[in-house]
Design a protein around this motif. Sequence first.
Motif, short mmCIF file in Angstrom:
data_model
loop_
_atom_site.label_atom_id
_atom_site.label_comp_id
_atom_site.label_asym_id
_atom_site.label_seq_id
_atom_site.Cartn_x
_atom_site.Cartn_y
_atom_site.Cartn_z
N GLY A 102 -16.70 24.35 -22.45
CA GLY A 102 -16.25 24.77 -21.14
C GLY A 102 -14.87 24.19 -20.85
N VAL A 103 -14.09 24.91 -20.07
CA VAL A 103 -12.77 24.45 -19.66
C VAL A 103 -12.73 24.48 -18.13
CG1 VAL A 103 -10.28 24.80 -19.79
CG2 VAL A 103 -11.74 25.39 -21.74
N SER A 104 -12.62 23.31 -17.53
CA SER A 104 -12.73 23.22 -16.07
C SER A 104 -11.40 22.79 -15.44
CB SER A 104 -13.83 22.23 -15.67
OG SER A 104 -15.10 22.71 -16.03
N TYR A 105 -11.32 23.01 -14.13
CA TYR A 105 -10.15 22.65 -13.32
C TYR A 105 -10.61 21.69 -12.23
CZ TYR A 105 -7.74 26.58 -15.52
OH TYR A 105 -7.17 27.44 -16.43
N TYR A 106 -9.82 20.64 -12.01
CA TYR A 106 -10.20 19.60 -11.06
C TYR A 106 -9.02 19.27 -10.14
CZ TYR A 106 -13.83 18.95 -14.58
OH TYR A 106 -14.85 19.16 -15.48
N THR A 107 -9.36 18.90 -8.92
CA THR A 107 -8.35 18.43 -7.97
C THR A 107 -8.96 17.34 -7.11
OG1 THR A 107 -6.70 19.17 -6.35
CG2 THR A 107 -8.93 20.10 -6.15
N LEU A 108 -8.14 16.60 -6.41
CA LEU A 108 -8.66 15.55 -5.53
C LEU A 108 -9.43 16.16 -4.37
CD1 LEU A 108 -5.66 13.06 -5.26
CD2 LEU A 108 -7.87 12.62 -6.35
N ALA A 109 -10.52 15.51 -3.99
CA ALA A 109 -11.24 15.93 -2.80
C ALA A 109 -10.27 15.86 -1.61
CB ALA A 109 -12.45 15.03 -2.56
N GLY A 110 -10.22 16.93 -0.83
CA GLY A 110 -9.29 16.97 0.29
C GLY A 110 -7.95 17.59 -0.05
N SER A 111 -7.73 17.93 -1.33
CA SER A 111 -6.49 18.59 -1.74
C SER A 111 -6.42 20.00 -1.16
CB SER A 111 -6.44 18.67 -3.27
OG SER A 111 -5.55 19.66 -3.71
N PRO A 112 -5.23 20.52 -0.91
CA PRO A 112 -5.12 21.91 -0.43
C PRO A 112 -5.61 22.94 -1.44
CG PRO A 112 -2.95 21.00 -0.94
CD PRO A 112 -3.92 19.86 -0.97
N TYR A 113 -5.83 22.51 -2.67
CA TYR A 113 -6.30 23.45 -3.70
C TYR A 113 -7.82 23.47 -3.83
CZ TYR A 113 -1.38 23.56 -4.86
OH TYR A 113 -0.01 23.71 -4.79
N VAL A 114 -8.51 22.63 -3.07
CA VAL A 114 -9.98 22.68 -3.06
C VAL A 114 -10.41 24.06 -2.57
CG1 VAL A 114 -12.07 21.79 -1.97
CG2 VAL A 114 -10.29 20.20 -2.73
N GLY A 115 -11.34 24.65 -3.30
CA GLY A 115 -11.82 25.97 -2.89
C GLY A 115 -11.06 27.11 -3.51
N ILE A 165 -13.32 13.56 -6.81
CA ILE A 165 -12.76 14.74 -7.48
C ILE A 165 -13.60 15.97 -7.15
CG2 ILE A 165 -12.10 15.74 -9.70
CD1 ILE A 165 -10.50 13.25 -8.94
N ALA A 166 -12.93 17.09 -6.94
CA ALA A 166 -13.60 18.37 -6.72
C ALA A 166 -13.34 19.30 -7.90
CB ALA A 166 -13.09 19.02 -5.43
N GLU A 167 -14.39 19.90 -8.44
CA GLU A 167 -14.24 20.88 -9.52
C GLU A 167 -14.04 22.26 -8.93
OE1 GLU A 167 -16.55 22.60 -13.50
OE2 GLU A 167 -17.46 20.99 -12.31
N LEU A 168 -13.08 23.00 -9.47
CA LEU A 168 -12.82 24.38 -9.02
C LEU A 168 -13.68 25.31 -9.86
CD1 LEU A 168 -8.92 24.10 -8.70
CD2 LEU A 168 -10.70 23.52 -7.03
N SER A 169 -14.94 25.43 -9.46
CA SER A 169 -15.95 26.07 -10.30
C SER A 169 -15.63 27.52 -10.61
CB SER A 169 -17.32 25.98 -9.62
OG SER A 169 -17.68 24.63 -9.41
N ASP A 170 -15.02 28.25 -9.68
CA ASP A 170 -14.74 29.66 -9.89
C ASP A 170 -13.67 29.90 -10.96
OD1 ASP A 170 -16.61 30.52 -8.04
OD2 ASP A 170 -15.19 30.49 -6.37
N LEU A 171 -12.94 28.87 -11.32
CA LEU A 171 -11.89 29.01 -12.32
C LEU A 171 -12.34 28.55 -13.71
CD1 LEU A 171 -8.76 27.75 -10.33
CD2 LEU A 171 -9.49 30.10 -10.74
N LYS A 172 -13.56 28.08 -13.80
CA LYS A 172 -14.05 27.56 -15.08
C LYS A 172 -14.07 28.66 -16.14
CE LYS A 172 -17.89 24.93 -17.11
NZ LYS A 172 -19.16 24.23 -16.84
N GLY A 173 -13.64 28.31 -17.34
CA GLY A 173 -13.66 29.24 -18.46
C GLY A 173 -14.37 28.63 -19.65
N ALA A 174 -14.25 29.28 -20.81
CA ALA A 174 -14.89 28.78 -22.02
C ALA A 174 -14.12 29.28 -23.23
CB ALA A 174 -16.34 29.24 -22.10
#
Length: 374
Positions: free
Chosen positions: A228-241, A317-326
């Motif tokens: 799996g290839v995941s994307y992460y950002t800090l909790a509270g970041s404008p990129y969460v969600g 850390i928040a994972e951007l689950s909708d962007l996860k790939g493989a």
Amino acid sequence: MANGGVIACTKAKLTTGTMLATGVFAALGGVALSTSDAQAQELCSRYVVARGDTLGKIADRAQVPGGYRALYRANRDVLYSPHMMEVGQVLTIPCPEGARAPASAETAVVQIATPAAAEPEPELSADEPIVFLTGSGFAPFTDEGLPEGGAITQMVKRALELADPDREFKVIFVNDWGAHLGDLLPTAAFDMGFPWSLPDCDKVELLSPANARRCTDFAHSDPLYQEGVSYYTLAGSPYVGATTPEELYGATICRPDGWFSFDLEGRGLTEPNVSLLWPGNQLDCWSKMQAGEVDVITYDTQVAKEDMRELGLDGQIAELSDLKGATTMHVFVPKNDPASVAYLETLNEGLAELRLSGEWFSIVREQVQATVMN
């Protein structure tokens, strides 16, 4: 992921700076012989190995008929394998059939060294050991500190043992990952390399030249593992969600050097849409994120989870689950090496047996547990 070219072998430890895997160039800090030195050591002479040398380079420069394999046959008394040689070793440069050594060659020997003449050697056996190339810092998949060198390393070993139990092989760790596909495999310094992720080769026209080479220049084993290839950002970041790649436009994205980038290219996550950082170690990405220099981190899901656990980042850390790939991991071999390409069939037979027997799943489970315990 890259640690400066430290080299180790499963059957013998190599001393950095004295033992060189052929194809590890002057990046280790040495220099090659000058042009005048090389010209003084011609056919039917002897050659002193210098940093940066490879058997292929020496064979080409000396015009050895049969290339590096013929040069290895002439020096099997001093070379551990066709893939390793020692700085300062004196190699015999073989003559073409029927030729005699010129007097100048004997003079060159006196100036360099005076080893005894090598005994005639037999032709290379078809069972010459296969030499695999991998690196550390990619737990649980490949790492010298893990049992059997990690999950993928263990899979490759077992696959060969199952498919061809009499075949000898070595696994060498070279921790300069950037050199693997760029220099070491293409120059036949090693026979096979792993683990490498494969782009969608049906869309090769969308890839950068470096990523396209994974499709055009290399043949691949059957998949070893789907990562799996995941994307992460800090909790509270404008990129969460964020749910689409476009929502990351304007961000600074960090991915460790040595990891693939073809998935980023396919999603438009390249300059100028985003700013990309490629530090030498994935832990640097996390340091930069905590320092406010990085907005998003992306690489292998399993490795990232282990890194976050070790760094104590749970809840931060928040994972951007909708962007996860493989993508899938493979053994790569250069297409211009017919022997290695042909041996992929045997390797694939062993991988199929691993899966059918259930041993593949046991290896993954045990290696993940070993990584957590470490």
